[in-house]
Design an enzyme around this catalytic site. Structure first.
Site, PDB file in Angstrom:
ATOM      1  N   SER A 124     -10.467  75.454  -9.669  1.00 18.98           N
ATOM      2  CA  SER A 124     -11.266  75.563 -10.888  1.00 18.98           C
ATOM      3  C   SER A 124     -12.240  76.722 -10.780  1.00 18.98           C
ATOM      4  CB  SER A 124     -12.049  74.260 -11.063  1.00 18.98           C
ATOM      5  OG  SER A 124     -13.086  74.421 -12.001  1.00 18.98           O
ATOM      6  N   TYR A 148     -17.601  67.136  -7.492  1.00 16.46           N
ATOM      7  CA  TYR A 148     -16.289  67.577  -7.985  1.00 16.46           C
ATOM      8  C   TYR A 148     -16.007  69.007  -7.506  1.00 16.46           C
ATOM      9  CZ  TYR A 148     -12.892  69.645 -11.172  1.00 16.46           C
ATOM     10  OH  TYR A 148     -11.811  70.337 -11.674  1.00 16.46           O
ATOM     11  N   LYS A 152     -13.068  70.810  -4.776  1.00 12.21           N
ATOM     12  CA  LYS A 152     -12.208  71.990  -4.989  1.00 12.21           C
ATOM     13  C   LYS A 152     -12.428  73.006  -3.871  1.00 12.21           C
ATOM     14  CE  LYS A 152     -10.240  70.536  -8.755  1.00 12.21           C
ATOM     15  NZ  LYS A 152      -8.895  69.949  -8.627  1.00 12.21           N
TER      16      LYS A 152
HETATM   17  P1  NAD Z   1      -5.979  64.734 -15.978  1.00 13.84           P
HETATM   18  O1  NAD Z   1      -6.973  63.716 -15.551  1.00 13.84           O
HETATM   19  O2  NAD Z   1      -5.482  64.681 -17.372  1.00 13.84           O
HETATM   20  O3  NAD Z   1      -4.704  64.687 -14.991  1.00 13.84           O
HETATM   21  C1  NAD Z   1      -4.826  64.333 -13.629  1.00 13.84           C
HETATM   22  C2  NAD Z   1      -3.776  63.270 -13.336  1.00 13.84           C
HETATM   23  O4  NAD Z   1      -3.863  62.913 -11.947  1.00 13.84           O
HETATM   24  C3  NAD Z   1      -3.972  61.984 -14.145  1.00 13.84           C
HETATM   25  O5  NAD Z   1      -2.767  61.641 -14.777  1.00 13.84           O
HETATM   26  C4  NAD Z   1      -4.359  60.933 -13.092  1.00 13.84           C
HETATM   27  O6  NAD Z   1      -3.908  59.645 -13.431  1.00 13.84           O
HETATM   28  C5  NAD Z   1      -3.693  61.498 -11.843  1.00 13.84           C
HETATM   29  N1  NAD Z   1      -4.316  61.093 -10.565  1.00 13.84           N
HETATM   30  C6  NAD Z   1      -5.624  61.163 -10.213  1.00 13.84           C
HETATM   31  N2  NAD Z   1      -5.791  60.699  -8.960  1.00 13.84           N
HETATM   32  C7  NAD Z   1      -4.558  60.348  -8.493  1.00 13.84           C
HETATM   33  C8  NAD Z   1      -4.080  59.794  -7.283  1.00 13.84           C
HETATM   34  N3  NAD Z   1      -4.897  59.478  -6.273  1.00 13.84           N
HETATM   35  N4  NAD Z   1      -2.749  59.547  -7.165  1.00 13.84           N
HETATM   36  C9  NAD Z   1      -1.891  59.825  -8.179  1.00 13.84           C
HETATM   37  N5  NAD Z   1      -2.289  60.337  -9.359  1.00 13.84           N
HETATM   38  C10 NAD Z   1      -3.612  60.596  -9.509  1.00 13.84           C
HETATM   39  O7  NAD Z   1      -6.612  66.170 -15.644  1.00 13.84           O
HETATM   40  P2  NAD Z   1      -6.119  67.627 -16.075  1.00 13.84           P
HETATM   41  O8  NAD Z   1      -7.096  68.158 -17.057  1.00 13.84           O
HETATM   42  O9  NAD Z   1      -4.684  67.619 -16.395  1.00 13.84           O
HETATM   43  O10 NAD Z   1      -6.397  68.396 -14.706  1.00 13.84           O
HETATM   44  C11 NAD Z   1      -5.390  68.568 -13.732  1.00 13.84           C
HETATM   45  C12 NAD Z   1      -5.998  69.251 -12.511  1.00 13.84           C
HETATM   46  O11 NAD Z   1      -6.592  70.479 -12.918  1.00 13.84           O
HETATM   47  C13 NAD Z   1      -7.097  68.448 -11.826  1.00 13.84           C
HETATM   48  O12 NAD Z   1      -6.983  68.625 -10.429  1.00 13.84           O
HETATM   49  C14 NAD Z   1      -8.366  69.104 -12.335  1.00 13.84           C
HETATM   50  O13 NAD Z   1      -9.443  68.975 -11.433  1.00 13.84           O
HETATM   51  C15 NAD Z   1      -7.930  70.554 -12.473  1.00 13.84           C
HETATM   52  N6  NAD Z   1      -8.727  71.307 -13.442  1.00 13.84           N
HETATM   53  C16 NAD Z   1      -8.882  70.838 -14.715  1.00 13.84           C
HETATM   54  C17 NAD Z   1      -9.700  71.525 -15.623  1.00 13.84           C
HETATM   55  C18 NAD Z   1      -9.898  70.997 -17.030  1.00 13.84           C
HETATM   56  O14 NAD Z   1     -10.896  71.366 -17.631  1.00 13.84           O
HETATM   57  N7  NAD Z   1      -9.010  70.166 -17.583  1.00 13.84           N
HETATM   58  C19 NAD Z   1     -10.331  72.715 -15.227  1.00 13.84           C
HETATM   59  C20 NAD Z   1     -10.134  73.183 -13.928  1.00 13.84           C
HETATM   60  C21 NAD Z   1      -9.334  72.468 -13.037  1.00 13.84           C
HETATM   61  N1  UFG Z   2     -20.946  72.118 -24.723  1.00 13.36           N
HETATM   62  C1  UFG Z   2     -21.699  71.738 -25.806  1.00 13.36           C
HETATM   63  N2  UFG Z   2     -21.580  70.457 -26.257  1.00 13.36           N
HETATM   64  C2  UFG Z   2     -20.741  69.554 -25.696  1.00 13.36           C
HETATM   65  C3  UFG Z   2     -19.966  69.947 -24.585  1.00 13.36           C
HETATM   66  C4  UFG Z   2     -20.095  71.242 -24.123  1.00 13.36           C
HETATM   67  O1  UFG Z   2     -22.472  72.531 -26.343  1.00 13.36           O
HETATM   68  O2  UFG Z   2     -20.702  68.389 -26.156  1.00 13.36           O
HETATM   69  C5  UFG Z   2     -21.019  73.504 -24.247  1.00 13.36           C
HETATM   70  C6  UFG Z   2     -21.475  73.660 -22.811  1.00 13.36           C
HETATM   71  O3  UFG Z   2     -22.871  73.709 -22.736  1.00 13.36           O
HETATM   72  C7  UFG Z   2     -20.775  74.962 -22.402  1.00 13.36           C
HETATM   73  C8  UFG Z   2     -19.482  74.946 -23.217  1.00 13.36           C
HETATM   74  O4  UFG Z   2     -19.706  74.043 -24.283  1.00 13.36           O
HETATM   75  O5  UFG Z   2     -21.542  76.053 -22.817  1.00 13.36           O
HETATM   76  C9  UFG Z   2     -18.275  74.470 -22.433  1.00 13.36           C
HETATM   77  O6  UFG Z   2     -18.560  73.212 -21.817  1.00 13.36           O
HETATM   78  P1  UFG Z   2     -17.428  72.316 -21.142  1.00 13.36           P
HETATM   79  O7  UFG Z   2     -18.098  71.084 -20.631  1.00 13.36           O
HETATM   80  O8  UFG Z   2     -16.284  72.157 -22.062  1.00 13.36           O
HETATM   81  O9  UFG Z   2     -16.916  73.246 -19.944  1.00 13.36           O
HETATM   82  P2  UFG Z   2     -17.685  73.821 -18.668  1.00 13.36           P
HETATM   83  O10 UFG Z   2     -17.427  75.293 -18.651  1.00 13.36           O
HETATM   84  O11 UFG Z   2     -19.080  73.372 -18.597  1.00 13.36           O
HETATM   85  O12 UFG Z   2     -16.903  73.104 -17.474  1.00 13.36           O
HETATM   86  C10 UFG Z   2     -15.495  73.010 -17.444  1.00 13.36           C
HETATM   87  C11 UFG Z   2     -15.083  71.787 -16.656  1.00 13.36           C
HETATM   88  C12 UFG Z   2     -15.496  71.941 -15.233  1.00 13.36           C
HETATM   89  C13 UFG Z   2     -14.898  73.201 -14.693  1.00 13.36           C
HETATM   90  C14 UFG Z   2     -15.285  74.380 -15.526  1.00 13.36           C
HETATM   91  C15 UFG Z   2     -14.587  75.633 -15.069  1.00 13.36           C
HETATM   92  O13 UFG Z   2     -15.693  70.630 -17.185  1.00 13.36           O
HETATM   93  O14 UFG Z   2     -15.007  70.872 -14.463  1.00 13.36           O
HETATM   94  O15 UFG Z   2     -14.917  74.150 -16.891  1.00 13.36           O
HETATM   95  O16 UFG Z   2     -13.207  75.400 -15.008  1.00 13.36           O
HETATM   96  F1  UFG Z   2     -15.358  73.374 -13.443  1.00 13.36           F
END
Ligand code: NAD
Ligand code: UFG
Length: 339
Positions: A124, A148, A152
């Site tokens: 991330s 979290y 990572k």
């Molecule tokens: P998500 O929660 O929709 O998908 C993650 C999946 O992993 C879920 O289906 C959950 O049930 C499964 N899971 C969790 N722990 C498990 C375990 N111990 N065994 C088996 N399955 C398990 O999340 P996502 O948004 O699809 O994110 C996928 C990956 O990308 C994650 O590692 C997340 O940290 C990373 N990521 C997400 C974002 C974002 O904003 N969505 C940003 C950066 C990184």
């Molecule tokens: N924001 C609002 N109102 C809300 C939610 C968010 O104004 O209800 C604003 C935040 O202040 C920020 C922007 O929208 O300026 C984006 O916020 P998000 O929470 O959607 O995303 P972030 O960039 O804060 O964080 C996300 C994930 C993190 C990850 C990061 C980089 O939540 O886990 O992106 O990948 F680490």
């Protein structure tokens, strides 16, 4: 290529599974459904036009994970599984370290033991920390501000150490910026449990009438309109980045490498709100609220490395992200059906 997709029932995993199948991969999903619904599965099969094998397993279960890998005949793994809510990780650090690190270690042990040494990992942009130099380049120093983010950081380190010890590994670390959007069918999309933490799912729930108004966390940042700027990348572009990374690892001599997956473009909170208004055809009520603790003004990616080395770049616009999210949310106002 036979690919194990951990967390394949989740938001990013499900979209990637479809592209893998379209590209001719055999895919097996492994998920414990701790943050996803089983009802995503028939929809995925409908979109893929074929059955998709699914193993319900908690990857923290070392023996079950070993069995999965021993019997799977996999060439590669994409490791999405993990818990991802920043605030929750502050409240439940042990659960986050246990799940995210524990699942990764049992997966790596099983892969090593059974000679499956090709893995793409979901990292991330959070690893760029609280004071990133923009745009964020992959060689920038990394840090973390919450459990979290530490998971990572730690998993990246575990992967690097693994590759140093045994250069037969091929490891791709992908640092995602802010994933948005949904499959063009509207059949799958992001379905957060409870109150959404992230901006776009919150906007979508306001648009569909599930929440009254958006709180805009701060309008006094050093950005063009004062609201926070992020790099919103369409989930289907993100999925394509995984295919490009897998293909690259197959032909690479480098045991471990890292790439940003972002667009390189910053979009403010209010710009995203207005894009969504164009998509849904009505106003999104919002009110400016205080800054959210831990937030920073701007984050966006340097994208040259992924382009030069993976031949990949994001092609979908922010408007495509909001339009596809609206299609998904309006067709599924309360998300996936309950299991
Ligand atoms: P998500 O929660 O929709 O998908 C993650 C999946 O992993 C879920 O289906 C959950 O049930 C499964 N899971 C969790 N722990 C498990 C375990 N111990 N065994 C088996 N399955 C398990 O999340 P996502 O948004 O699809 O994110 C996928 C990956 O990308 C994650 O590692 C997340 O940290 C990373 N990521 C997400 C974002 C974002 O904003 N969505 C940003 C950066 C990184
Ligand atoms: N924001 C609002 N109102 C809300 C939610 C968010 O104004 O209800 C604003 C935040 O202040 C920020 C922007 O929208 O300026 C984006 O916020 P998000 O929470 O959607 O995303 P972030 O960039 O804060 O964080 C996300 C994930 C993190 C990850 C990061 C980089 O939540 O886990 O992106 O990948 F680490």
């Amino acid at each position: 290529m036979r690919t194990l997709v951990t967390g394949g029932a989740g938001y990013i995993g499900s979209h990637t599974v479809l592209q893998l199948i379209e590209a001719g991969h055999e895919v097996v999903i492994a998920d414990n459904f701790s943050n996803s619904r089983r009802s995503v599965l028939p929809r995925l099969e409908e979109l893929a036009g074929q059955p998709i094998p699914v193993v319900e397993v908690d990857l923290c279960d070392v023996e079950a994970t070993d069995r999965l890998v021993a019997e799977g005949g996999f060439d590669s793994v994409i490791h999405f599984a993990g818990l991802k809510a920043v605030g929750e990780s502050v409240e439940q650090p042990i659960r986050y370290y246990d799940n995210n690190i524990g699942s990764t270690l049992s997966l790596l042990k099983a892969m090593d033991r059974h000679g499956v040494r090709r893995i793409v990992f979901s990292s991330s942009a959070t690893v760029y920390g609280a004071t990133p130099t923009l745009p964020c380049t992959e060689d920038a120093p990394t840090s973390a501000t919450n459990p979290y983010g530490w998971t990572k950081q730690m998993i990246e380190q575990i992967l690097r150490d693994t590759a140093v010890a045994d250069d037969s590994w091929r490891i791709g670390i992908l640092r995602y910026f802010n994933p948005v959007g949904a499959h063009p069918s509207g059949l799958i999309g992001e379905d957060p449990a409870g109150i959404p933490n992230n901006l776009l799912p919150y906007i979508a729930q306001v648009a569909v009438g599930r929440r009254e108004r958006l709180a805009v966390f701060g309008d006094d940042y050093d950005t063009p309109d004062g609201t926070g700027v992020r790099d919103y990348i369409h989930v289907d572009d993100l999925a394509a980045g995984h295919l490009a990374a897998l293909e690259h690892l197959g032909a690479s001599d480098t045991p471990v490498d890292v790439w940003n997956l972002g667009t390189g473009q910053g979009t403010s909170v209010l710009e995203l709100v207005h894009s969504f208004e164009r998509a849904c055809g009505h106003e999104i009520p919002y009110a400016v609220a205080p800054r959210r603790a831990g937030d920073i003004g701007s984050v966006f990616a340097a994208v040259d490395k992924a382009h030069a080395e993976l031949g990949w770049r994001a092609t979908r616009s922010v408007d495509e992200g909001t339009a596809s999210t609206w299609k998904w949310q309006s067709q599924n106002p309360t998300g996936f059906p309950e299991d």
